[in-house]
Design a protein around this motif. Structure first.
Motif: not given
Ligand code: CUA
Length: 340
Positions: A172-174, A207-213, A215-220
């Motif tokens: 799940i991503h957001s 940003e991806c707004a759902e923790y997805c692993g 590198q979640h914070a690097h999913m811009i």
């Protein structure tokens, strides 16, 4: 004391400067109709709760100032006057406020059509697919042979609504672009739809707004709103296959790319590279960022990304390709930068 104050001011100033250059995206400064609808609700809730807070603190101070003396001098707690305070202040007023916000939230939700039937439309213009940890963007405008795939950047025409399908390839991503639209999840096995619109040309950061692993914070995700004619030009350009290498060095770089693992994972349309694991690189040179916009698309970062991706984005599927060195590496980067 004064020096401490100075360093505090300097700290705040540098934090603000940092925030502004990395592009603060205040959701209370909407740039499209969907975000505006959410901001209206946000302002109402914010102002209501500020009023409640001020009244509550006012009452606390009032009680503290009035009620002096010993406990025995006070009226019993269940005096009729106290019961009225509890009934009105503890139940009636909160019930009215919470019910009003509940109704307003339901009305706001209704402003966001989520399914085909509600949206009265055919195929979405864009299919956005989440990957660990990047965004695949497929344009389905025009005939099938005109569909085109890119990554990590969505271009839309300003002032026009664009329907987007949200899917995921793994977890799940957001989707969240604060100034244009609220959060909508990309859920395995489910296709969600949103309607995105920007009032004016501009660049918006999401940003991806759902923790997805890890590198979640690097999913811009960047959303570039262009004038309709600029958008048409951009899309026409994206539909073109990759340009041929413009120099002997770029040609050497192309050979390096095609004779290595690169082509197993990446597609460069118009060449033998048809990998589907990583982002389509047909026009990588024209994109703003690398590694899902975690880094700027510059020569130095491109070299670093190719050779040390695991240092820049640990656990990403892009391996360190330390076999590329010297002139091979420079030629490869020249080739990739030429893919405008
Ligand atoms: Cu994708 Cu968090």
């Amino acid at each position: 004391m004064q020096r401490r104050l100075h360093s505090l001011v300097a700290l705040v100033a540098s934090a603000l400067a940092l925030a502004s250059c990395s592009g603060v995206q205040p959701l209370m400064a909407p740039a499209g109709p969907e975000a505006r609808t959410l901001a209206h609700l946000g302002w109402f809730v914010l102002i209501t709760f500020c009023i409640v807070t001020v009244v509550m603190w006012g009452l606390i101070f009032w009680v503290a100032a009035r009620r002096r003396g010993t406990l025995a001098e006070h009226e019993p707690w269940n005096a009729p006057n106290d019961k009225r305070w509890v009934a009105v202040g503890g139940f009636l007023i909160p019930a009215i406020i919470l019910a009003t916000i509940f109704v307003m939230t339901l009305r706001t939700l209704r402003a966001f059509p989520m399914g085909d039937a509600e949206m009265h439309m055919g195929e979405a213009a864009i299919v956005l697919t989440g990957h660990q940890w990047w965004w695949e963007v497929e344009y389905r405008l025009g005939a099938t042979h005109e569909h085109v795939t890119t990554a990590n950047e969505i271009h839309i025409p300003a002032g026009q609504p664009v329907d987007i399908e949200l899917q995921t390839r793994d977890v799940i991503h957001s989707f969240w672009v604060p100034r244009l639209h609220g959060k909508v999840d990309l859920v395995p096995g489910i296709t969600n739809r949103i309607r995105l619109q920007a009032d004016d040309p501009g660049l918006f950061r999401g940003e991806c707004a759902e923790y997805c692993g890890p590198q979640h914070a690097h999913m811009i995700l960047l959303v570039q709103s262009d004038s309709p004619s600029d958008f048409d030009g951009w899309l026409a350009h994206q539909r073109q296959p990759a340009v041929a290498p413009a120099s002997a060095e770029a040609e050497r770089g192309q050979q390096v790319f095609m004779n290595s693992a690169c082509e197993l994972c990446h597609t460069v349309r118009g060449t033998s590279a048809r990998g589907l694991v990583g982002p389509d690189l047909t026009h990588i040179g024209s994109r703003k960022g690398l590694a899902a916009n975690a880094y700027p698309n510059t020569t130095a970062y491109l070299e670093a990304w190719v050779t040390h991706a695991q240092s820049l984005k640990p656990n990403a599927q892009m391996p360190n390709i330390t076999a590329f060195t010297g002139e091979d590496l420079r030629a490869l980067v020249t080739y990739l930068e030429g893919l405008q």
